[in-house]
Motif scaffolding. Structure first.
Motif, PDB file in Angstrom:
ATOM      1  N   LEU A 133       0.905  -1.054  -0.160  1.00 19.61           N
ATOM      2  CA  LEU A 133       0.102   0.454  -0.053  1.00 19.61           C
ATOM      3  C   LEU A 133       0.859   1.245  -0.087  1.00 19.61           C
ATOM      4  N   GLN A 134       2.138   1.241   0.461  1.00 14.87           N
ATOM      5  CA  GLN A 134       3.165   2.278   1.272  1.00 14.87           C
ATOM      6  C   GLN A 134       3.233   2.639  -0.499  1.00 14.87           C
ATOM      7  N   ARG A 135       3.893   1.579  -1.502  1.00 15.47           N
ATOM      8  CA  ARG A 135       4.589   1.016  -3.096  1.00 15.47           C
ATOM      9  C   ARG A 135       3.579   2.142  -3.683  1.00 15.47           C
ATOM     10  N   ILE A 136       2.938   1.670  -3.705  1.00 15.12           N
ATOM     11  CA  ILE A 136       1.343   2.282  -4.481  1.00 15.12           C
ATOM     12  C   ILE A 136       1.093   4.160  -4.278  1.00 15.12           C
ATOM     13  N   ARG A 137       1.178   4.039  -2.313  1.00 11.67           N
ATOM     14  CA  ARG A 137       1.270   6.043  -2.593  1.00 11.67           C
ATOM     15  C   ARG A 137       2.109   6.795  -3.322  1.00 11.67           C
ATOM     16  N   PHE A 138       4.209   6.359  -2.621  1.00  8.95           N
ATOM     17  CA  PHE A 138       5.007   6.979  -2.725  1.00  8.95           C
ATOM     18  C   PHE A 138       5.750   6.401  -4.134  1.00  8.95           C
ATOM     19  N   GLY A 139       5.227   4.801  -5.160  1.00  8.93           N
ATOM     20  CA  GLY A 139       6.111   4.813  -5.974  1.00  8.93           C
ATOM     21  C   GLY A 139       7.430   4.749  -5.672  1.00  8.93           C
ATOM     22  N   ASP A 140       7.835   5.745  -6.385  1.00  8.19           N
ATOM     23  CA  ASP A 140       9.826   5.393  -7.291  1.00  8.19           C
ATOM     24  C   ASP A 140      10.381   6.280  -5.957  1.00  8.19           C
ATOM     25  N   SER A 141       9.121   7.419  -5.093  1.00  7.99           N
ATOM     26  CA  SER A 141      10.336   8.201  -4.741  1.00  7.99           C
ATOM     27  C   SER A 141      10.642   7.847  -3.469  1.00  7.99           C
ATOM     28  N   ILE A 142      10.572   7.036  -2.964  1.00 11.24           N
ATOM     29  CA  ILE A 142      11.531   6.318  -1.807  1.00 11.24           C
ATOM     30  C   ILE A 142      12.464   5.101  -2.395  1.00 11.24           C
ATOM     31  N   ASP A 143      13.008   4.632  -1.141  1.00 14.75           N
ATOM     32  CA  ASP A 143      14.178   4.274  -1.457  1.00 14.75           C
ATOM     33  C   ASP A 143      13.307   2.844  -0.442  1.00 14.75           C
ATOM     34  N   LEU A 144      12.662   1.657  -1.281  1.00 16.17           N
ATOM     35  CA  LEU A 144      12.044   1.043   0.023  1.00 16.17           C
ATOM     36  C   LEU A 144      12.189  -0.383  -0.034  1.00 16.17           C
ATOM     37  N   SER A 145      13.072  -1.381   0.701  1.00 12.59           N
ATOM     38  CA  SER A 145      13.389  -2.389   0.122  1.00 12.59           C
ATOM     39  C   SER A 145      12.720  -3.426   1.314  1.00 12.59           C
TER      40      SER A 145
END
Length: 354
Positions: free
Chosen positions: A224-236
């Motif tokens: 859900l957070q990926r949907i919200r922020f897209g590629d704007s964050i470095d998420l793993s």
């Protein structure tokens, strides 16, 4: 089975008390033909009255009189009981038939009757007092444990109740951001939220839930957070090990993940969030990292509420079976949690379900 053992112990004890004086006490040895003689009827009547006194004293006199500190009343009741037990059986025997048993006092007398009954009466009174006190202590301990368990359940319910609004505010805020931006992913986010809320509603009241479902819940939250922020964050995000056939307290891990997103995300700064879960046969390790960014200080949900509640639940559900280390530096925030896990079969066996 426990009650059966207690019954056996009582029966054996009374048999020993009945047989031992007859076999090893003073006076002539008794044969099978002596059982129906008046003397033996006298003895059997005395033992029956003694047995009745034992249980009445254990469950009535001591709890109702002695434990209420009416010691004079208790002494009078015991004395009257001794008189009844001593003289009631005499209706079954003539004086001439007990003369041979009174070699100590010479002739059958009141002193002989008291001397004959007082030792075993004293033993029975002492045993009943010890047993009643033991029962009293067990009852007090059971009440204490019951009160502690009720307090524990109330505290757990309170902590769990605070988690639901925490989760709801954060996820709704994510969907609100998508809706403001008129994102095509809003519908997908709503579906994911619905799935997650269904899990919360159906599982949060349980003390333990499936670790697999719990991790899937976290995965949905992160997606859900990926949907919200897209590629704007470095998420793993990664999960290592077998997550099946294990149980965990519900929503134990999510607060640390939520905290990372609340305080590690800012579209105008470099934002990094890392979540790693490692599972083996005996333990679970969670590491959540985020770098600190500037966030809105007027946020409706502050990190302290979720983490403090989780700390409380960890102490209640995993006392002595968890390690929580939080490194809060100027630039980043790192949570390291280790939980001792047990297989589902072990937990069910402990509860007597298998």
């Amino acid at each position: 089975m426990k009650k059966f053992k207690i019954i056996i112990i009582h029966v054996v004890g009374w048999i020993i008390l009945l047989v031992f004086p007859q076999l090893f006490g003073p006076g002539p040895a008794l044969s099978f033909n002596d059982i129906l003689k008046p003397y033996m009827l006298r003895e059997l009547t005395s033992y029956v009255l003694l047995i009745i006194f034992f249980y009445v004293n254990t469950h009535v006199f001591i709890p109702k009189i002695y434990f209420n500190r009416n010691y004079i009343g208790f002494f009078l009741v015991v004395a009257i009981s001794l008189i009844i037990i001593t003289f009631t059986p005499l209706v079954f025997v003539k004086d001439s038939e007990v003369q041979y048993l009174s070699n100590t006092f010479g002739e059958h007398s009141v002193f002989y009757e008291f001397g004959h009954n007082f030792p075993r009466f004293s033993v029975v009174t002492f045993i009943s007092l010890v047993l009643a006190i033991n029962n009293r202590l067990k009852y007090i301990e059971q009440q204490r444990l019951k009160a502690e368990q009720e307090k524990l359940n109330a505290k757990l319910s309170y902590l769990k109740a605070q988690i639901n609004p925490h989760f709801l505010f954060n996820t709704l805020n994510s969907i609100y951001s998508l809706a403001i931006g008129k994102s095509d992913l809003t519908a997908d986010a709503v579906v994911k939220l619905s799935t997650m809320m269904r899990y919360v509603v159906s599982e949060v009241h349980q003390d333990l839930v499936s670790l697999e479902r719990e991790i899937n819940y976290i995965m949905s939250y992160i997606e859900l957070q990926r949907i919200r922020f897209g590629d704007s964050i470095d998420l793993s995000f990664s999960v290592e090990g077998d997550i099946t056939s294990k149980k965990i307290g519900p929503l134990i891990l999510i607060s640390f993940v939520e905290n990372a997103f609340k305080h590690g995300i800012n579209a105008e700064e470099v934002s990094r969030v890392s979540v790693v879960i490692k599972v083996d046969s005996e333990k679970l390790q969670l590491e959540v990292f985020n770098n600190k960014v500037q966030v809105n200080s007027n946020s409706e949900m502050r990190s302290g509420v979720g983490i403090e509640n989780t700390k409380g639940r960890l102490e209640l559900l995993y006392p002595g079976r968890h390690t929580l280390v939080i490194n809060d530096t100027e630039n980043d925030f790192l949570v390291s949690l280790t939980l001792q896990l047990e297989p589902v079969a072990v937990l069910l066996k402990a509860k007597g379900e298998i």
